[in-house]
Write a protein that holds these residues in place. Structure first.
Motif, mmCIF file in Angstrom:
data_model
loop_
_atom_site.group_PDB
_atom_site.id
_atom_site.type_symbol
_atom_site.label_atom_id
_atom_site.label_comp_id
_atom_site.label_asym_id
_atom_site.label_seq_id
_atom_site.Cartn_x
_atom_site.Cartn_y
_atom_site.Cartn_z
ATOM 1 N N ARG A 218 8.433 26.526 21.177
ATOM 2 C CA ARG A 218 9.076 26.343 19.883
ATOM 3 C C ARG A 218 8.955 24.880 19.438
ATOM 4 O O ARG A 218 9.276 23.958 20.174
ATOM 5 N N GLY A 219 8.480 24.661 18.232
ATOM 6 C CA GLY A 219 8.359 23.313 17.692
ATOM 7 C C GLY A 219 7.054 22.610 17.992
ATOM 8 O O GLY A 219 6.872 21.454 17.572
ATOM 9 N N ASP A 220 6.114 23.257 18.701
ATOM 10 C CA ASP A 220 4.820 22.617 18.958
ATOM 11 C C ASP A 220 4.120 22.285 17.639
ATOM 12 O O ASP A 220 4.026 23.139 16.752
ATOM 13 N N PRO A 221 3.566 21.079 17.498
ATOM 14 C CA PRO A 221 2.857 20.732 16.265
ATOM 15 C C PRO A 221 1.426 21.250 16.229
ATOM 16 O O PRO A 221 0.749 21.144 15.212
ATOM 17 N N VAL A 413 -8.724 23.887 15.694
ATOM 18 C CA VAL A 413 -8.945 23.846 14.246
ATOM 19 C C VAL A 413 -9.028 22.401 13.754
ATOM 20 O O VAL A 413 -8.584 21.460 14.420
ATOM 21 N N THR A 414 -9.593 22.233 12.553
ATOM 22 C CA THR A 414 -9.845 20.894 12.008
ATOM 23 C C THR A 414 -8.575 20.061 11.907
ATOM 24 O O THR A 414 -8.574 18.858 12.223
ATOM 25 N N LYS A 415 -7.470 20.669 11.467
ATOM 26 C CA LYS A 415 -6.207 19.935 11.339
ATOM 27 C C LYS A 415 -5.807 19.329 12.676
ATOM 28 O O LYS A 415 -5.393 18.155 12.742
ATOM 29 N N ASP A 416 -5.914 20.101 13.741
ATOM 30 C CA ASP A 416 -5.541 19.596 15.060
ATOM 31 C C ASP A 416 -6.550 18.565 15.566
ATOM 32 O O ASP A 416 -6.175 17.597 16.245
ATOM 33 N N LEU A 417 -7.829 18.747 15.248
ATOM 34 C CA LEU A 417 -8.836 17.760 15.635
ATOM 35 C C LEU A 417 -8.548 16.406 14.998
ATOM 36 O O LEU A 417 -8.666 15.359 15.649
#
Length: 431
Positions: A218-221, A413-417
């Motif tokens: 829960r709450g992982d970005p 995904v790109t956002k996380d990269l």
């Protein structure tokens, strides 16, 4: 001093199964613990020390722990934050009301981490010592035979883990228990009891063998299981000895499966100690020491190969901002002839964004500062010359320079990269 409670400590010996090794005594409600080996056990030619650093086989008298803290090797065998939450849920009590002895001996499973177990009599063998944790509910089931990859059982566990993770510490634990089938509830929760760390995880038996399943929280970005899989496989490409991993998808998100290093291919337990135990650490909130300390202590206890491996892990952790590299995330197998380092099993960049990063362990003359320059300042305790250390670091940095392509190939995904780029900014360009 009169003991309040006692427990027999068993250790799994190859070809023998669980053998009674020592007696653990608790006094004054946990203010003091003593441990002494049985004379018959210590005289066995195949006996293993529970802790070769602080509890050698030939102690003249039982050892007493300092400041009422469990012996480090027994703390290795006890559940950490996540497992303690689970134990409180199973007991129908807040985890804060359970003692250190409760956490250690209440629940037994043949699938528990490591080769230590506990019981009330030498002849009775290991068993759960709490009425709410019967042994027949504590075995981790095999993956569903109707589904060859074990996904059906993993989906079942993921559901329970997600609901437990959603619980606030002060909520009524019984409310959740009433919503779940008793068998599924007990088995899913029992499978996570002796797994360390604060994140949701469980022990599972999959087609490839015994594994630790790691779930999102829960709450992982970001997609933490997927990012850890990418990091672990990148570490393997850098020459680090890591436990094999694979990723599976469930209705509750991705799940990382990490092959258990504490089990042989046929499922036999292997005894190990953590870096906390190797460093004889008592206060886990104090100074955790350095990578150099671990390398030198490992060599003193028979592991001549730990130095270069620890150096590789230190460089990699500094360059990917894995700041959860505390001594419990390094471990050593215990054998009669000495220690040998286990595969790495918990490497992932921190979710936190800081201007600069510090590792959990000191890594050079600048203390814990996570930089390539710092980790290269003292190669000698690792048994390396400066030119050898620089060559290893250059090779690791070269592989890590391709991290973005590697992570993308793992489905990040790109956002996380883009967010991860901040953690990898210490990787030199053009190497």
């Amino acid at each position: 001093m009169t003991s309040d409670r006692e427990a027999v400590v068993f250790v799994w010996l190859s070809g023998q199964g669980y053998v009674p090794a020592a007696l653990l005594s608790e006094s004054s409600g946990g203010a003091s613990y003593t441990l002494g080996y049985g004379r018959r056990y210590a005289a066995r030619p195949d006996a293993l020390p529970l802790d070769p650093v602080s509890l050698p086989l030939y102690m003249p008298r039982p050892a007493t722990s300092r400041r009422g803290v469990l012996f480090p090797v027994l703390r290795d065998a006890a559940p950490d934050k996540w497992g303690r939450k689970v134990l409180g849920l199973m007991a129908g009590r807040h985890a804060g009301t359970l003692s250190e002895m409760d956490f250690l001996v209440s629940a037994h499973s043949p699938d528990r981490i490591g080769a230590l177990a506990f019981g009330d009599t030498p002849a009775g063998g290991p068993r759960s010592l709490a009425p709410w944790a019967q042994d027949d509910a504590m075995t981790v089931p095999e993956g569903d035979s109707a589904c060859s990859d074990g996904s059906a059982w993993l989906e079942r566990i993921a559901r329970v883990v997600a609901e437990v993770d959603a619980l606030a510490d002060d909520e009524d634990l019984d409310d959740l228990r009433k919503t779940l089938p008793e068998e599924a509830f007990l088995q899913a929760l029992a499978s996570s009891l002796s797994v360390g760390g604060g994140r949701p995880k469980a022990l599972v038996r999959m087609p490839e063998g015994h594994c630790i399943a790691k779930f999102g929280k829960r709450g992982d970005p970001w997609d933490e299981p997927r990012i850890e899989h990418a990091t672990m496989t990148l570490a393997a490409r850098c020459g680090i000895h890591v436990s094999p991993t694979r990723l599976m998808e469930t209705d509750h998100g991705s799940v990382l499966l990490v092959r258990r290093f504490d089990r042989t291919p046929d499922g036999t337990p292997r005894h190990f100690i953590s870096g906390f135990t190797l460093n004889a650490a008592i206060d886990e909130d104090g100074d955790w020491g350095s990578y150099h300390d671990l390398a030198q202590r490992a060599r003193q206890h028979g592991d001549s190969h730990a130095g270069p491996e620890l150096f590789r892990r230190m460089v990699f952790n500094a360059l990917c901002a894995n700041i959860d590299d505390h001594p419990r995330n390094h471990a050593w197998f215990v054998e009669r002839e000495g220690l040998s380092m286990t595969p790495a099993y918990d490497i992932v960049p921190t979710q936190a964004r800081f201007k600069t990063y510090d590792l959990a362990l000191r890594c050079g003359t600048e203390g814990r500062r996570a930089s390539l320059a710092n980790v290269l300042t003292r190669p000698e305790p690792f048994g390396l010359r400066r030119d050898e250390a620089e060559a290893i670091a250059r090779d690791i940095a070269g592989v890590m320079s391709t991290w973005r392509d590697h992570f993308a190939a793992c489905g990040v995904v790109t956002k996380d990269l883009d967010e991860l780029a901040y953690r990898f900014r210490g990787v030199p360009e053009g190497v």
